[in-house]
Write an enzyme that holds these catalytic residues in place. Sequence first.
Site, PDB file in Angstrom:
ATOM      1  N   HIS A   1      26.020  28.461  37.366  1.00 43.26           N
ATOM      2  CA  HIS A   1      25.754  27.905  36.053  1.00 43.26           C
ATOM      3  C   HIS A   1      25.350  28.952  35.026  1.00 43.26           C
ATOM      4  CE1 HIS A   1      26.631  24.103  37.244  1.00 43.26           C
ATOM      5  NE2 HIS A   1      25.597  23.837  37.872  1.00 43.26           N
TER       6      HIS A   1
ATOM      7  N   ARG B   1      44.060  29.107  37.062  1.00 39.79           N
ATOM      8  CA  ARG B   1      43.730  28.609  38.379  1.00 39.79           C
ATOM      9  C   ARG B   1      42.963  27.431  38.053  1.00 39.79           C
ATOM     10  NH1 ARG B   1      42.995  34.846  38.857  1.00 39.79           N
ATOM     11  NH2 ARG B   1      43.833  35.258  40.663  1.00 39.79           N
TER      12      ARG B   1
ATOM     13  N   ARG C   1      48.717  26.351  37.371  1.00 44.83           N
ATOM     14  CA  ARG C   1      49.091  26.241  38.830  1.00 44.83           C
ATOM     15  C   ARG C   1      48.406  25.005  39.447  1.00 44.83           C
ATOM     16  NH1 ARG C   1      46.719  31.287  42.469  1.00 44.83           N
ATOM     17  NH2 ARG C   1      44.637  30.162  42.178  1.00 44.83           N
TER      18      ARG C   1
ATOM     19  N   GLU D   1      54.078  34.432  47.514  1.00 47.01           N
ATOM     20  CA  GLU D   1      52.844  35.245  47.912  1.00 47.01           C
ATOM     21  C   GLU D   1      52.528  35.249  49.426  1.00 47.01           C
ATOM     22  OE1 GLU D   1      49.239  33.219  46.474  1.00 47.01           O
ATOM     23  OE2 GLU D   1      49.967  31.288  46.342  1.00 47.01           O
TER      24      GLU D   1
ATOM     25  N   ASN E   1      47.929  39.432  45.273  1.00 40.44           N
ATOM     26  CA  ASN E   1      46.789  39.267  46.108  1.00 40.44           C
ATOM     27  C   ASN E   1      46.893  38.879  47.365  1.00 40.44           C
ATOM     28  OD1 ASN E   1      45.618  39.894  43.378  1.00 40.44           O
ATOM     29  ND2 ASN E   1      45.002  37.993  42.992  1.00 40.44           N
ATOM     30  N   ASP E   2      47.556  37.593  47.609  1.00 39.83           N
ATOM     31  CA  ASP E   2      47.830  36.958  48.763  1.00 39.83           C
ATOM     32  C   ASP E   2      49.014  37.782  49.333  1.00 39.83           C
ATOM     33  OD1 ASP E   2      46.147  35.158  49.526  1.00 39.83           O
ATOM     34  OD2 ASP E   2      46.705  34.004  47.700  1.00 39.83           O
TER      35      ASP E   2
ATOM     36  N   CYS F   1      51.358  37.830  38.909  1.00 37.19           N
ATOM     37  CA  CYS F   1      49.951  37.457  38.313  1.00 37.19           C
ATOM     38  C   CYS F   1      49.008  37.738  39.236  1.00 37.19           C
ATOM     39  CB  CYS F   1      49.994  35.853  38.207  1.00 37.19           C
ATOM     40  SG  CYS F   1      50.324  35.041  39.629  1.00 37.19           S
TER      41      CYS F   1
HETATM   42  C1  PEP Z   1      47.678  35.921  44.181  1.00 33.95           C
HETATM   43  O1  PEP Z   1      47.417  35.561  45.129  1.00 33.95           O
HETATM   44  O2  PEP Z   1      48.067  36.964  43.720  1.00 33.95           O
HETATM   45  C2  PEP Z   1      47.144  35.050  42.974  1.00 33.95           C
HETATM   46  C3  PEP Z   1      47.474  35.307  41.804  1.00 33.95           C
HETATM   47  O3  PEP Z   1      46.441  33.895  43.453  1.00 33.95           O
HETATM   48  P1  PEP Z   1      44.706  34.018  43.749  1.00 33.95           P
HETATM   49  O4  PEP Z   1      44.398  35.346  43.624  1.00 33.95           O
HETATM   50  O5  PEP Z   1      44.164  32.978  42.943  1.00 33.95           O
HETATM   51  O6  PEP Z   1      45.009  33.523  45.337  1.00 33.95           O
HETATM   52 MG    MG Z   2      47.184  33.526  45.823  1.00 33.12          MG
END
Ligand code: PEP
Ligand code: MG
Length: 606
Positions: free
Chosen positions: A212, A320, A356, A455, A478-479, A526
């Site tokens: 918080h 998100r 998402r 991803e 990212n994934d 993204c």
């Molecule tokens: C990603 O995986 O690139 C992505 C945008 O989602 P997150 O980082 O929320 O897993």
């Molecule tokens: Mg992801």
Amino acid sequence: MMDTDSFGSAIISGEIPTNTMIKGVGVSVGIGIGQVVLMERLVADTCPCRILSPEEIPDEVARFEAAVETAENRLRTIRSSIESGHPLDDHSYILDAHIMLLRDKMLYEGTRQSIEKGSQNAEWALSEIMAKITAAFDSIDDDYLKERARDVHFVGDRVLRILLGVSSEKKMHQLPPNSILVSHDLSPADTAQLKKESVLAIATDVGGKTSHSAIMSRSLKIPAVTGLEKVSRLVQTGDTIIVDGSTGLVIINPDAEMIFRYRQRQELLRNYHQSLLAYGRLPAVTRDGARTIRVLANIELVDEVDIAVAHGCEGIGLFRTEYLFIGRPDLPTEEEQFGAYKAVLSLNKPYPVTIRTLDIGGDKIASSLNLPRETNPAMGLRAIRLCLNIKDVFKTQLRAILRAACYGHCRLLIPMISCITEVHATKSILEEVKQELSNEGIPHGGDIDFGILVEVPSAVAIADLLAREVDFLSIGTNDLIQYSLAIDRMNEHVNYLYDTLHPAVLRLIRQVVNAGQAYGVNVGMCGEMAGDPINIPILVGLGIDELSMNALSIPIVKKLIRSISYEDCLELTHQAFQMQSAQGIHDFLEKWIFDRFPGDYFLSQQ
Ligand code: PEP
Ligand code: MG
């Protein structure tokens, strides 16, 4: 001990070496340089214990009840001091929750019983109960529940201070100017009393991005770093300290040279971001006019929209939504979700908002869903796999999104698709929900864009099949990097292998873009890769249509796109694809940018 020159009265303690650096979690961006005001730790550890005689017990119970009442009155006063329109107005519900927690069964009744039946003095009884609650929560691996244990401590500490006759207030509103607030922890009530003018930054031992106090410090625009583990034990009031909320770095007892460097960086960043803001308002069209890239923002909270818009986002490329589900004991209702989605859509009109669907699982846990513990959560029941498993929760979210879609350009983004069956199953639930809304006569945006996050490597391999099913593809690097390179993105031991510019990653991206182009489907990105200037020329060269990123990166990315030509990007991409290693590609791209724009673009990464 020695005095610093640039800080006059600041003392450098002899015990802590000069320029001691500790790393935590940067939760609110910006740099603060100033003098520590150290807040006392919670008092639970230092309570006197006494066995009461039977005659003393009723008075002791009354003393405890009176202390709770005083704490309640004080919290109510703090709550009512947050006027409407105050940056923390939206967060005052947290204080309501703390007021209710004062009468929590375990805390309140438990303490009363220990006084009455255990003949313990009130302080001892209460501190014992607080210790029991902490021990119970400590063994549970759930961020939400850990946060709740902290809430219990915050309110318990308030009552303890009253019982002990020590100041129940940490004098937040009386901090001297230019203070850097250092504390083991900071309760929402403490944060609510901060005077933004006096506090340059905050550093705490515990807490994460979603605590918080972190959320409140972002609203107040005070740089903050949490999760520093022992900063409150390392510093003393008056020590000089630098808090870098952008990198999560804290430097204790900086020497004059370090202070000078950070002052320069602070100034540079301020001017730089200020000067860049103008680019945010311009379209990201390449210098030769050959390509226009849509630049959007990633957000986790509705509150972030303002900052995204101020930095020039052309819509939201990734909302998100799991943050609506994390950090609470219950699920958000359809109405609550509808309100959040509608707000984001309305604020971004006429630009698109990409919502998402729930991406819970992996490192993101929602206590309310009570999910089983998995051995390998990143590959487990996560994201769309989970949603297809908890159809009611998924349908509620889809209902809220479809209803909100009446208020702007809404795009639905499905995370972690790994096969076509998941796309079909999702579409069929979506149709079911649309039908139900129509039957109930509830207005909804029927024709929202349907997209998937690419991803998982299998989704790349079948990108051509998936492209035929969707309105847009969004690459979640990212994934995608974690799964394709087999690098756990949370594991610090293999972090060095996490290579954004690995030739394999670039080839995967190219494959998705090609599939999108073949079927006339927009391809965006993204993941974090999209917001790092070094990657921009190659992403333009690869033919990405949209980039969605942290809002603060938008102006610099737009500036860079406007400075380069598509033709040069194509040539650069061609050359990069001849190279064998991530390091080689990285050095090549860095030099490419540096040769053309020396002194620019890498500033924010310094
Ligand atoms: C990603 O995986 O690139 C992505 C945008 O989602 P997150 O980082 O929320 O897993
Ligand atoms: Mg992801």
